[in-house]
Design a protein around this motif. Structure first.
Motif, PDB file in Angstrom:
ATOM      1  N   LEU A 113       0.836  -1.198   0.000  1.00 49.24           N
ATOM      2  CA  LEU A 113       0.000   0.000   0.000  1.00 49.24           C
ATOM      3  C   LEU A 113       0.875   1.254   0.000  1.00 49.24           C
ATOM      4  O   LEU A 113       0.601   2.217  -0.728  1.00 49.24           O
ATOM      5  CB  LEU A 113      -0.937   0.000   1.206  1.00 49.24           C
ATOM      6  CG  LEU A 113      -1.923   1.166   1.301  1.00 49.24           C
ATOM      7  CD1 LEU A 113      -2.778   1.276   0.046  1.00 49.24           C
ATOM      8  CD2 LEU A 113      -2.814   1.022   2.531  1.00 49.24           C
ATOM      9  N   MET A 114       1.933   1.256   0.790  1.00 53.96           N
ATOM     10  CA  MET A 114       2.855   2.394   0.786  1.00 53.96           C
ATOM     11  C   MET A 114       3.488   2.567  -0.593  1.00 53.96           C
ATOM     12  O   MET A 114       3.599   3.687  -1.107  1.00 53.96           O
ATOM     13  CB  MET A 114       3.941   2.200   1.856  1.00 53.96           C
ATOM     14  CG  MET A 114       3.426   2.321   3.276  1.00 53.96           C
ATOM     15  SD  MET A 114       4.745   2.406   4.533  1.00 53.96           S
ATOM     16  CE  MET A 114       5.388   0.738   4.448  1.00 53.96           C
ATOM     17  N   GLN A 115       3.897   1.465  -1.199  1.00 56.01           N
ATOM     18  CA  GLN A 115       4.509   1.536  -2.525  1.00 56.01           C
ATOM     19  C   GLN A 115       3.513   2.028  -3.576  1.00 56.01           C
ATOM     20  O   GLN A 115       3.875   2.804  -4.470  1.00 56.01           O
ATOM     21  CB  GLN A 115       5.056   0.166  -2.919  1.00 56.01           C
ATOM     22  CG  GLN A 115       6.276  -0.261  -2.133  1.00 56.01           C
ATOM     23  CD  GLN A 115       6.747  -1.652  -2.521  1.00 56.01           C
ATOM     24  OE1 GLN A 115       5.968  -2.485  -2.995  1.00 56.01           O
ATOM     25  NE2 GLN A 115       8.029  -1.916  -2.323  1.00 56.01           N
ATOM     26  N   ASP A 156      -5.276  12.454   6.362  1.00 51.99           N
ATOM     27  CA  ASP A 156      -5.015  11.699   7.590  1.00 51.99           C
ATOM     28  C   ASP A 156      -5.020  10.194   7.330  1.00 51.99           C
ATOM     29  O   ASP A 156      -4.206   9.453   7.894  1.00 51.99           O
ATOM     30  CB  ASP A 156      -6.045  12.045   8.664  1.00 51.99           C
ATOM     31  CG  ASP A 156      -5.806  13.422   9.272  1.00 51.99           C
ATOM     32  OD1 ASP A 156      -4.766  14.035   8.944  1.00 51.99           O
ATOM     33  OD2 ASP A 156      -6.650  13.881  10.060  1.00 51.99           O
ATOM     34  N   GLU A 157      -5.937   9.739   6.472  1.00 51.97           N
ATOM     35  CA  GLU A 157      -5.988   8.308   6.152  1.00 51.97           C
ATOM     36  C   GLU A 157      -4.724   7.875   5.415  1.00 51.97           C
ATOM     37  O   GLU A 157      -4.199   6.783   5.648  1.00 51.97           O
ATOM     38  CB  GLU A 157      -7.227   8.008   5.299  1.00 51.97           C
ATOM     39  CG  GLU A 157      -8.543   8.245   6.007  1.00 51.97           C
ATOM     40  CD  GLU A 157      -8.742   7.302   7.177  1.00 51.97           C
ATOM     41  OE1 GLU A 157      -8.294   6.139   7.097  1.00 51.97           O
ATOM     42  OE2 GLU A 157      -9.335   7.731   8.184  1.00 51.97           O
ATOM     43  N   GLY A 163       2.502   6.035   9.410  1.00 52.36           N
ATOM     44  CA  GLY A 163       2.845   6.257  10.811  1.00 52.36           C
ATOM     45  C   GLY A 163       1.667   6.803  11.585  1.00 52.36           C
ATOM     46  O   GLY A 163       0.622   7.127  11.021  1.00 52.36           O
ATOM     47  N   LYS A 164       1.840   6.922  12.905  1.00 50.82           N
ATOM     48  CA  LYS A 164       0.741   7.350  13.769  1.00 50.82           C
ATOM     49  C   LYS A 164       0.791   8.833  14.112  1.00 50.82           C
ATOM     50  O   LYS A 164      -0.179   9.376  14.647  1.00 50.82           O
ATOM     51  CB  LYS A 164       0.745   6.523  15.058  1.00 50.82           C
ATOM     52  CG  LYS A 164       0.426   5.050  14.827  1.00 50.82           C
ATOM     53  CD  LYS A 164       0.362   4.287  16.137  1.00 50.82           C
ATOM     54  CE  LYS A 164       0.002   2.828  15.901  1.00 50.82           C
ATOM     55  NZ  LYS A 164      -0.071   2.061  17.182  1.00 50.82           N
ATOM     56  N   ARG A 165       1.920   9.500  13.849  1.00 48.83           N
ATOM     57  CA  ARG A 165       2.043  10.933  14.105  1.00 48.83           C
ATOM     58  C   ARG A 165       2.300  11.658  12.793  1.00 48.83           C
ATOM     59  O   ARG A 165       3.055  11.183  11.949  1.00 48.83           O
ATOM     60  CB  ARG A 165       3.169  11.210  15.106  1.00 48.83           C
ATOM     61  CG  ARG A 165       2.864  10.671  16.497  1.00 48.83           C
ATOM     62  CD  ARG A 165       3.963  11.035  17.484  1.00 48.83           C
ATOM     63  NE  ARG A 165       3.619  10.603  18.822  1.00 48.83           N
ATOM     64  CZ  ARG A 165       2.886  11.310  19.679  1.00 48.83           C
ATOM     65  NH1 ARG A 165       2.418  12.495  19.318  1.00 48.83           N
ATOM     66  NH2 ARG A 165       2.621  10.846  20.884  1.00 48.83           N
ATOM     67  N   ALA A 169       4.931  10.542  10.019  1.00 49.62           N
ATOM     68  CA  ALA A 169       4.294   9.858   8.893  1.00 49.62           C
ATOM     69  C   ALA A 169       4.677  10.526   7.573  1.00 49.62           C
ATOM     70  O   ALA A 169       4.923   9.847   6.571  1.00 49.62           O
ATOM     71  CB  ALA A 169       2.780   9.858   9.068  1.00 49.62           C
ATOM     72  N   ARG A 170       4.740  11.861   7.566  1.00 45.99           N
ATOM     73  CA  ARG A 170       5.167  12.563   6.347  1.00 45.99           C
ATOM     74  C   ARG A 170       6.605  12.197   5.994  1.00 45.99           C
ATOM     75  O   ARG A 170       6.939  12.016   4.818  1.00 45.99           O
ATOM     76  CB  ARG A 170       5.036  14.077   6.527  1.00 45.99           C
ATOM     77  CG  ARG A 170       3.612  14.582   6.376  1.00 45.99           C
ATOM     78  CD  ARG A 170       3.568  16.055   6.002  1.00 45.99           C
ATOM     79  NE  ARG A 170       2.194  16.451   5.720  1.00 45.99           N
ATOM     80  CZ  ARG A 170       1.461  17.223   6.504  1.00 45.99           C
ATOM     81  NH1 ARG A 170       1.965  17.707   7.629  1.00 45.99           N
ATOM     82  NH2 ARG A 170       0.219  17.534   6.174  1.00 45.99           N
ATOM     83  N   ARG A 171       7.456  12.101   7.004  1.00 46.30           N
ATOM     84  CA  ARG A 171       8.841  11.695   6.728  1.00 46.30           C
ATOM     85  C   ARG A 171       8.883  10.281   6.164  1.00 46.30           C
ATOM     86  O   ARG A 171       9.653   9.979   5.247  1.00 46.30           O
ATOM     87  CB  ARG A 171       9.682  11.796   8.007  1.00 46.30           C
ATOM     88  CG  ARG A 171       9.958  13.226   8.450  1.00 46.30           C
ATOM     89  CD  ARG A 171      11.062  13.273   9.498  1.00 46.30           C
ATOM     90  NE  ARG A 171      10.659  12.624  10.742  1.00 46.30           N
ATOM     91  CZ  ARG A 171      10.042  13.236  11.753  1.00 46.30           C
ATOM     92  NH1 ARG A 171       9.743  14.535  11.660  1.00 46.30           N
ATOM     93  NH2 ARG A 171       9.729  12.582  12.852  1.00 46.30           N
TER      94      ARG A 171
END
Length: 296
Positions: A113-115, A156-157, A163-165, A169-171
């Motif tokens: 999903l990240m990819q 946010d989704e 990540g949770k923060r 998460a952006r990093r």
């Protein structure tokens, strides 16, 4: 030879794409791109879609989307159909716009999903349109990195995948984009992508147990059990939500707003509440055959 029915899971995350079929780059024109985005946004709201990533290229689109309570193929058919009709009206054209129905694959683990999110937002880089995805107007990348406040992406989704923060998460998101530039799948066609090769197949549409909350691939409940409702109750709820009269729904008047309302009555009534087409047809003033065509 008939096409195989496709497997769709309520609340599932999918990579979806489709190409224009007129031998031209229609989305290179800003007005056409804006029309597609507007159409997608309306269906997103109506069908409860969650958009994790999106990108318009000159002749095709990519989405990473989590489906709502209706089968995703209905949502995407509505997007493509409405857009084609609106474009033909605007340009006084005729005939199909797309090469065919959209292609879609469920994404079954977090890494893929990240990819997939990175792949979609890096598509303008892979296609040679820009060196920086933030310079491409028609994608969700700027929203995810915080440079645009409004847009199609449910930020946010998307960030929760990484990540949770928010900032960490952006990093994480930017790190996966950096990896994507170095890995072989960045420039691959969808059929060669890891999540397409490893996705499940199937020859029937999966329907969840209507007495239990549906779960997404992370095991999170995405909707409550279906409510008890009758056809008139569904019609009243849709009319109230869309701001149309209940009597108008059952009358002979036509128009875009009433058409959308009648379609939503049929979709919600059949798919969400398990009601019969005949009962719903009566409340929208149509014979069952006509109502079935609205339902699709």
């Amino acid at each position: 030879m008939p096409r195989k029915p496709r497997v769709f899971v309520v609340g599932g995350a999918y990579h979806v794409y489709c190409r224009a079929g007129r031998g031209e780059p229609p989305f290179a024109e800003d007005a056409t791109a804006a029309l597609f985005v507007e159409t997608l946004e309306r269906v997103k709201i109506e069908h409860g879609l969650t958009i994790l990533a999106w990108c318009l290229m000159p002749d095709h689109y990519h989405l990473v989307v989590r489906s709502g309570e209706l089968p995703l193929w209905r949502s995407m058919r509505l997007v493509q159909g409405r857009f084609s009709k609106a474009l033909n009206r605007r340009d006084r054209g005729f005939g199909p716009f797309w090469q065919g129905r959209c292609k879609a694959r469920i994404i079954e683990d977090r890494k893929h999903l990240m990819q997939a999110i990175a792949y979609v937002h890096l598509n303008p880089v892979a296609g040679g349109l820009t060196d920086d995805p933030a310079h491409h107007q028609w994608s969700g990348h700027r929203q995810v990195i915080g440079r645009a406040r409004k847009g199609l992406v449910d930020v946010d989704e998307t960030l929760l995948v990484f990540g949770k923060r928010r900032e960490s998460a952006r990093r994480g998101y930017l790190a996966v984009l950096g990896q994507g530039r170095e890995e072989g799948w960045l420039g691959a066609v969808p059929g060669g992508l890891p999540w397409w090769r490893h996705s499940r197949g199937g020859d029937e549409e999966l329907r969840p147990d209507p007495t239990r909350p549906a779960m997404d691939w992370l095991g999170v409940a995405v909707r409550p059990a279906p409510p008890k409702a009758d056809a008139r109750g569904v019609a009243r709820a849709v009319a109230r939500e869309l701001g149309v009269g209940v009597r108008a729904l059952g009358g002979r008047h036509r128009g875009a707003e009433l058409g959308r309302a009648r379609e939503l009555v049929m979709l919600v009534g059949v798919e969400r509440c398990g009601l019969k087409v005949n009962d719903l047809a009566r409340v929208i003033g149509r014979v069952p055959g006509s109502a079935s065509r609205i339902y699709g």
